[in-house]
Design a protein around this motif. Structure first.
Motif, PDB file in Angstrom:
ATOM      1  N   PHE A 166       0.650  -1.007  -0.106  1.00 57.08           N
ATOM      2  CA  PHE A 166      -0.207   0.052  -0.042  1.00 57.08           C
ATOM      3  C   PHE A 166       0.835   1.243   0.141  1.00 57.08           C
ATOM      4  O   PHE A 166       1.843   1.376   1.033  1.00 57.08           O
ATOM      5  CB  PHE A 166      -1.078   0.261   1.133  1.00 57.08           C
ATOM      6  N   VAL A 167       0.304   2.551  -0.606  1.00 60.07           N
ATOM      7  CA  VAL A 167       1.345   3.680  -1.112  1.00 60.07           C
ATOM      8  C   VAL A 167      -0.306   4.394  -0.130  1.00 60.07           C
ATOM      9  O   VAL A 167      -0.893   4.548  -0.523  1.00 60.07           O
ATOM     10  CB  VAL A 167       1.656   3.487  -2.712  1.00 60.07           C
ATOM     11  N   GLY A 168       0.640   5.412   0.728  1.00 60.22           N
ATOM     12  CA  GLY A 168      -0.259   6.260   1.428  1.00 60.22           C
ATOM     13  C   GLY A 168       0.392   7.536   1.882  1.00 60.22           C
ATOM     14  O   GLY A 168       2.208   7.324   1.543  1.00 60.22           O
ATOM     15  N   ASP A 169       0.237   8.805   2.300  1.00 57.93           N
ATOM     16  CA  ASP A 169       0.863   9.878   2.856  1.00 57.93           C
ATOM     17  C   ASP A 169       0.374  10.378   4.064  1.00 57.93           C
ATOM     18  O   ASP A 169       0.982  11.117   4.991  1.00 57.93           O
ATOM     19  CB  ASP A 169       0.675  10.770   2.040  1.00 57.93           C
ATOM     20  N   SER A 170      -0.054   9.408   4.769  1.00 60.27           N
ATOM     21  CA  SER A 170      -1.158   9.685   6.274  1.00 60.27           C
ATOM     22  C   SER A 170      -0.554   8.426   7.438  1.00 60.27           C
ATOM     23  O   SER A 170      -0.033   7.676   7.125  1.00 60.27           O
ATOM     24  CB  SER A 170      -1.911  10.776   6.331  1.00 60.27           C
ATOM     25  N   ALA A 176      -3.852   1.622   9.054  1.00 60.10           N
ATOM     26  CA  ALA A 176      -5.170   1.347   8.691  1.00 60.10           C
ATOM     27  C   ALA A 176      -4.395  -0.090   7.875  1.00 60.10           C
ATOM     28  O   ALA A 176      -4.921  -1.785   7.586  1.00 60.10           O
ATOM     29  CB  ALA A 176      -5.590   1.859   7.204  1.00 60.10           C
ATOM     30  N   ALA A 177      -2.606   0.399   7.218  1.00 61.27           N
ATOM     31  CA  ALA A 177      -2.319  -0.903   6.034  1.00 61.27           C
ATOM     32  C   ALA A 177      -1.948  -1.624   7.293  1.00 61.27           C
ATOM     33  O   ALA A 177      -1.863  -3.167   7.104  1.00 61.27           O
ATOM     34  CB  ALA A 177      -1.323  -0.511   5.292  1.00 61.27           C
ATOM     35  N   PRO A 183       2.960  -3.878   4.180  1.00 59.17           N
ATOM     36  CA  PRO A 183       3.607  -3.085   4.354  1.00 59.17           C
ATOM     37  C   PRO A 183       3.037  -1.595   3.853  1.00 59.17           C
ATOM     38  O   PRO A 183       2.169  -1.793   2.455  1.00 59.17           O
ATOM     39  CB  PRO A 183       4.649  -3.630   3.428  1.00 59.17           C
ATOM     40  N   CYS A 184       3.542  -0.879   4.343  1.00 55.21           N
ATOM     41  CA  CYS A 184       2.956   0.100   3.817  1.00 55.21           C
ATOM     42  C   CYS A 184       3.849   1.633   3.487  1.00 55.21           C
ATOM     43  O   CYS A 184       5.003   1.204   3.923  1.00 55.21           O
ATOM     44  CB  CYS A 184       2.139   1.234   4.998  1.00 55.21           C
ATOM     45  N   ALA A 204       9.228   1.503   4.144  1.00 56.55           N
ATOM     46  CA  ALA A 204       9.632   3.181   3.102  1.00 56.55           C
ATOM     47  C   ALA A 204       9.442   4.169   3.277  1.00 56.55           C
ATOM     48  O   ALA A 204       7.841   4.610   3.341  1.00 56.55           O
ATOM     49  CB  ALA A 204      10.130   1.755   1.978  1.00 56.55           C
ATOM     50  N   VAL A 205       9.859   5.616   3.258  1.00 60.07           N
ATOM     51  CA  VAL A 205       9.073   6.621   2.929  1.00 60.07           C
ATOM     52  C   VAL A 205       9.966   7.479   1.507  1.00 60.07           C
ATOM     53  O   VAL A 205      11.518   7.357   1.461  1.00 60.07           O
ATOM     54  CB  VAL A 205       9.687   7.266   4.095  1.00 60.07           C
TER      55      VAL A 205
END
Length: 225
Positions: A166-170, A176-177, A183-184, A204-205
């Motif tokens: 999952f790719v997210g910004d918050s 949630a992931a 893995p987010c 990872a960021v």
């Protein structure tokens, strides 16, 4: 899980692929101001990524009079709607989606945006040709940090949690992931810091879709479990 089962990438959209986080922030700020319930923008920004129900609990307290909640949500939607024709994708967002598809990954937009907002987000992205599945808030009983929208995205796309990233910004995306052991990958383009995302559990960021695209071959996306 068989290694030949489909693999995919679930993407949050607001603040991850489309530059809307601060538009939502200012829209909520004005809606609350109009209702004589002012909240500082910095506080609102840190709640963006939650669904509107949990966001209002977070900002105004769960014991408040909820009779005005619908009016507040409608005011936010009206104010945010003024930006729809000006929404912009974040750097190389569509290129990132296409690169994932070229790797044979199913591209899923796991957004909890309202159904009437999804069209504007899709137009801004202009990548319908590689998007496999798109969710909306109607698919989830509870909003993030509950994982309902991710569960719906998995069910609708035919993917298994053991074969996605999952790719997210918050931090709400990361939470949630985490509840599904997915893995987010965090992106800071929504205004949440690298340290906060990593501290919440992001594997990872990166700064934005462009940096993730440049590092794609060596990122968690390159080898879903």
């Amino acid at each position: 899980m068989p290694t030949d089962s489909p693999a995919g990438v679930l993407f949050d959209v607001d603040g991850t692929l489309v530059d809307t986080t601060y538009l939502h922030t200012v829209s909520w700020w004005e809606a609350l101001r109009q209702a004589d319930q002012p909240v500082p923008m910095a506080t609102i920004h840190r709640a963006i990524g939650m669904g509107s129900d949990k966001l209002l609990d977070h900002l105004l307290g769960p014991e408040r009079d909820r009779s005005a909640d619908r009016k507040l949500r409608d005011a936010h939607d009206t104010l945010y709607g003024e930006y729809w024709e000006r929404l912009s994708p974040l750097p190389r967002a569509a290129d990132l989606l296409r690169a994932c598809a070229e790797r044979g990954l199913r591209v899923v937009l796991a957004t909890s945006a309202a159904e009437h907002e999804v069209g504007a987000l899709r137009r801004a992205l202009a990548a319908d040709d590689v998007i496999d599945t798109i969710t909306s808030s109607a698919a989830a009983q509870e909003s993030k940090p509950s994982p309902d929208i991710l569960v719906a995205a998995l069910e609708q796309s035919g993917l298994d949690a053991a074969r996605v990233v999952f790719v997210g910004d918050s931090v709400w995306d990361v939470a949630a992931a985490g509840r599904l052991d997915i893995p987010c990958v965090g992106l800071t383009c929504g205004g949440t810091s690298r340290g906060e995302l990593a501290g919440a559990g992001a594997v990872a960021v990166y700064d934005d879709p462009a940096e993730l695209l440049d590092a794609l071959a060596h990122s968690p996306i390159a080898a879903p479990r």
